[in-house]
Design a protein around this motif. Structure first.
Motif, PDB file in Angstrom:
ATOM      1  N   TYR A 122       0.580  -1.333  -0.214  1.00  0.00           N
ATOM      2  CA  TYR A 122      -0.101  -0.121   0.042  1.00  0.00           C
ATOM      3  C   TYR A 122       0.899   1.068  -0.409  1.00  0.00           C
ATOM      4  O   TYR A 122       0.752   1.811  -0.546  1.00  0.00           O
ATOM      5  CB  TYR A 122      -1.030   0.215   1.120  1.00  0.00           C
ATOM      6  N   ALA A 123       1.928   0.775   1.084  1.00  0.00           N
ATOM      7  CA  ALA A 123       2.601   2.788   1.166  1.00  0.00           C
ATOM      8  C   ALA A 123       3.191   3.158  -0.807  1.00  0.00           C
ATOM      9  O   ALA A 123       3.633   4.358  -0.911  1.00  0.00           O
ATOM     10  CB  ALA A 123       4.284   2.315   2.104  1.00  0.00           C
ATOM     11  N   LYS A 124       3.742   1.600  -1.177  1.00  0.00           N
ATOM     12  CA  LYS A 124       4.274   1.870  -2.297  1.00  0.00           C
ATOM     13  C   LYS A 124       3.539   1.495  -3.203  1.00  0.00           C
ATOM     14  O   LYS A 124       4.353   2.284  -4.998  1.00  0.00           O
ATOM     15  CB  LYS A 124       5.110   0.620  -2.369  1.00  0.00           C
ATOM     16  N   ASN A 125       2.214   1.661  -3.299  1.00  0.00           N
ATOM     17  CA  ASN A 125       1.396   1.864  -4.439  1.00  0.00           C
ATOM     18  C   ASN A 125       1.633   1.105  -5.277  1.00  0.00           C
ATOM     19  O   ASN A 125       1.555   0.578  -6.080  1.00  0.00           O
ATOM     20  CB  ASN A 125       1.098   3.084  -4.930  1.00  0.00           C
ATOM     21  N   HIS A 126       1.637  -0.264  -4.881  1.00  0.00           N
ATOM     22  CA  HIS A 126       1.930  -1.197  -5.717  1.00  0.00           C
ATOM     23  C   HIS A 126       1.013  -3.141  -5.345  1.00  0.00           C
ATOM     24  O   HIS A 126       0.599  -3.044  -4.698  1.00  0.00           O
ATOM     25  CB  HIS A 126       3.303  -2.482  -5.108  1.00  0.00           C
ATOM     26  N   GLU A 131       2.326  -9.191  -7.329  1.00  0.00           N
ATOM     27  CA  GLU A 131       2.317  -8.946  -6.489  1.00  0.00           C
ATOM     28  C   GLU A 131       1.730  -9.493  -5.518  1.00  0.00           C
ATOM     29  O   GLU A 131       1.815 -10.295  -4.508  1.00  0.00           O
ATOM     30  CB  GLU A 131       1.661  -7.402  -5.547  1.00  0.00           C
ATOM     31  N   LEU A 132      -0.076  -9.616  -5.967  1.00  0.00           N
ATOM     32  CA  LEU A 132      -1.251 -10.838  -5.601  1.00  0.00           C
ATOM     33  C   LEU A 132      -0.708 -12.000  -5.296  1.00  0.00           C
ATOM     34  O   LEU A 132      -1.032 -12.550  -4.260  1.00  0.00           O
ATOM     35  CB  LEU A 132      -1.947 -10.251  -6.308  1.00  0.00           C
ATOM     36  N   GLU A 133      -0.213 -11.887  -6.094  1.00  0.00           N
ATOM     37  CA  GLU A 133       0.265 -13.935  -6.526  1.00  0.00           C
ATOM     38  C   GLU A 133       0.680 -14.152  -5.526  1.00  0.00           C
ATOM     39  O   GLU A 133       1.040 -15.156  -4.770  1.00  0.00           O
ATOM     40  CB  GLU A 133       0.754 -13.960  -7.923  1.00  0.00           C
ATOM     41  N   ALA A 173      -6.394  -8.476   5.177  1.00  0.00           N
ATOM     42  CA  ALA A 173      -5.969  -7.966   4.150  1.00  0.00           C
ATOM     43  C   ALA A 173      -5.508  -8.273   2.880  1.00  0.00           C
ATOM     44  O   ALA A 173      -5.370  -7.764   2.116  1.00  0.00           O
ATOM     45  CB  ALA A 173      -4.684  -7.718   5.183  1.00  0.00           C
ATOM     46  N   LEU A 174      -5.520  -9.601   2.569  1.00  0.00           N
ATOM     47  CA  LEU A 174      -5.418 -10.198   1.615  1.00  0.00           C
ATOM     48  C   LEU A 174      -6.584 -10.132   0.677  1.00  0.00           C
ATOM     49  O   LEU A 174      -6.903  -9.291  -0.293  1.00  0.00           O
ATOM     50  CB  LEU A 174      -4.854 -11.683   1.528  1.00  0.00           C
ATOM     51  N   GLU A 175      -8.158 -10.017   0.781  1.00  0.00           N
ATOM     52  CA  GLU A 175      -9.288  -9.824   0.749  1.00  0.00           C
ATOM     53  C   GLU A 175      -8.617  -8.840   0.052  1.00  0.00           C
ATOM     54  O   GLU A 175      -9.304  -8.456  -1.079  1.00  0.00           O
ATOM     55  CB  GLU A 175     -10.255 -10.568   0.932  1.00  0.00           C
ATOM     56  N   GLU A 176      -8.832  -8.045   0.848  1.00  0.00           N
ATOM     57  CA  GLU A 176      -8.406  -6.178   0.389  1.00  0.00           C
ATOM     58  C   GLU A 176      -7.540  -5.524  -0.362  1.00  0.00           C
ATOM     59  O   GLU A 176      -8.073  -4.964  -1.521  1.00  0.00           O
ATOM     60  CB  GLU A 176      -8.838  -5.878   2.067  1.00  0.00           C
ATOM     61  N   TYR A 177      -7.169  -5.772   0.035  1.00  0.00           N
ATOM     62  CA  TYR A 177      -5.741  -6.416  -1.566  1.00  0.00           C
ATOM     63  C   TYR A 177      -6.162  -6.593  -2.532  1.00  0.00           C
ATOM     64  O   TYR A 177      -6.212  -6.033  -3.387  1.00  0.00           O
ATOM     65  CB  TYR A 177      -4.629  -6.811  -0.554  1.00  0.00           C
ATOM     66  N   ALA A 178      -6.448  -8.092  -2.454  1.00  0.00           N
ATOM     67  CA  ALA A 178      -7.133  -7.880  -4.217  1.00  0.00           C
ATOM     68  C   ALA A 178      -7.863  -7.218  -4.489  1.00  0.00           C
ATOM     69  O   ALA A 178      -7.933  -7.010  -5.699  1.00  0.00           O
ATOM     70  CB  ALA A 178      -7.282  -9.548  -3.474  1.00  0.00           C
ATOM     71  N   VAL A 181      -5.875  -4.194  -6.213  1.00  0.00           N
ATOM     72  CA  VAL A 181      -5.499  -4.705  -7.091  1.00  0.00           C
ATOM     73  C   VAL A 181      -6.599  -4.796  -8.078  1.00  0.00           C
ATOM     74  O   VAL A 181      -6.144  -4.160  -9.974  1.00  0.00           O
ATOM     75  CB  VAL A 181      -4.726  -6.204  -6.797  1.00  0.00           C
ATOM     76  N   TYR A 182      -8.137  -5.266  -8.007  1.00  0.00           N
ATOM     77  CA  TYR A 182      -8.949  -5.603  -9.356  1.00  0.00           C
ATOM     78  C   TYR A 182      -8.805  -4.018  -9.322  1.00  0.00           C
ATOM     79  O   TYR A 182      -9.636  -4.703 -11.108  1.00  0.00           O
ATOM     80  CB  TYR A 182      -9.635  -6.295  -8.957  1.00  0.00           C
ATOM     81  N   ALA A 183      -9.377  -3.482  -8.826  1.00  0.00           N
ATOM     82  CA  ALA A 183      -9.712  -1.858  -9.075  1.00  0.00           C
ATOM     83  C   ALA A 183      -9.024  -0.899  -9.649  1.00  0.00           C
ATOM     84  O   ALA A 183      -8.930  -0.098 -10.592  1.00  0.00           O
ATOM     85  CB  ALA A 183      -9.947  -1.409  -8.246  1.00  0.00           C
ATOM     86  N   GLU A 184      -7.603  -2.080  -9.707  1.00  0.00           N
ATOM     87  CA  GLU A 184      -6.275  -1.095 -10.112  1.00  0.00           C
ATOM     88  C   GLU A 184      -6.028  -0.912 -11.672  1.00  0.00           C
ATOM     89  O   GLU A 184      -5.381  -0.298 -12.204  1.00  0.00           O
ATOM     90  CB  GLU A 184      -5.515  -0.024  -9.068  1.00  0.00           C
ATOM     91  N   GLU A 185      -5.571  -2.971 -11.165  1.00  0.00           N
ATOM     92  CA  GLU A 185      -4.907  -3.034 -12.715  1.00  0.00           C
ATOM     93  C   GLU A 185      -6.158  -3.253 -13.495  1.00  0.00           C
ATOM     94  O   GLU A 185      -6.581  -3.987 -13.493  1.00  0.00           O
ATOM     95  CB  GLU A 185      -3.922  -4.516 -11.884  1.00  0.00           C
ATOM     96  N   PRO A 186      -5.958  -2.553 -15.131  1.00  0.00           N
ATOM     97  CA  PRO A 186      -6.436  -2.478 -15.603  1.00  0.00           C
ATOM     98  C   PRO A 186      -6.299  -4.758 -16.334  1.00  0.00           C
ATOM     99  O   PRO A 186      -5.535  -5.584 -16.223  1.00  0.00           O
ATOM    100  CB  PRO A 186      -4.891  -1.972 -17.313  1.00  0.00           C
TER     101      PRO A 186
END
Length: 189
Positions: A122-126, A131-133, A173-178, A181-186
């Motif tokens: 989150y801090a690095k905006n990755h 990263e998710l995998e 945390a993983l679910e929120e991160y996923a 990722v789905y919202a930001e990654e084309p």
């Protein structure tokens, strides 16, 4: 939820233990390390040097019989006994419980490390699928590790609830991160 202190009898066991007594040639030292790792992976506790104990279950007996044969194949000696503790049962049970508690504490520590890694993303905006995998692989390792420890925890060692809660935080945390990722990654990347 408090966990009651169980005994071999109250946990469905027969109250007996399997005791592996072995000797391994001093060289090469890797043989000793191999046996030590296998004994620890089974969840056995050392009563003294080269004397390890596990609650008597069919699975534990199979595993220790296999290890005993491997030790003999290393030009060592090994004897597997079924034993009832005549004196000092609380000491043996206490050692077994302490080993499981240590494992649960280590899992909680690793979960905290996992959560810190997700925070770094989150801090690095990755927010990438790669990263998710990687985080999913790390989470799966934690899940599998906790299941192995729970399978060894025959007497309800302290720390299980904390480990479960820590893993639940990791899952959340993983679910929120996923979702991020789905919202930001084309699509298609």
């Amino acid at each position: 939820m408090a966990t009651s202190r169980a005994t071999p009898e109250s946990s469905g066991g027969s109250g007996s233990w399997l005791v592996l007594i072995y000797r391994i040639p001093s060289e090469p030292t890797r043989l000793r390390a191999t046996v030590w790792r296998r004994i620890k992976a089974l969840g056995a506790v050392y009563l003294q040097n080269s004397v390890a104990a596990l609650p008597h279950t069919p699975a534990n007996e199979r595993a220790l019989r296999k290890l005993q044969r491997e030790i003999v194949g290393m030009d060592g000696t090994g004897v597997l006994l079924e034993s009832s503790v005549l004196s000092g049962e609380q000491s043996v049970l206490g050692s077994f419980q302490a080993a499981r508690t240590d494992e649960y504490e280590e899992i909680v520590d690793r979960c905290e490390g996992f959560l810190a890694e997700v925070e770094k993303e989150y801090a690095k905006n990755h927010f990438t699928y790669a990263e998710l995998e990687e985080n999913e692989v790390d989470y799966t390792k934690l899940v599998n590790w906790l299941e192995k420890v729970k399978a060894r925890d025959r007497f309800g060692a302290p720390g299980r609830d904390e480990a479960d809660a820590a893993l639940a935080r990791c899952e959340q945390a993983l679910e929120e991160y996923a979702a991020r990722v789905y919202a930001e990654e084309p699509e298609g990347h």
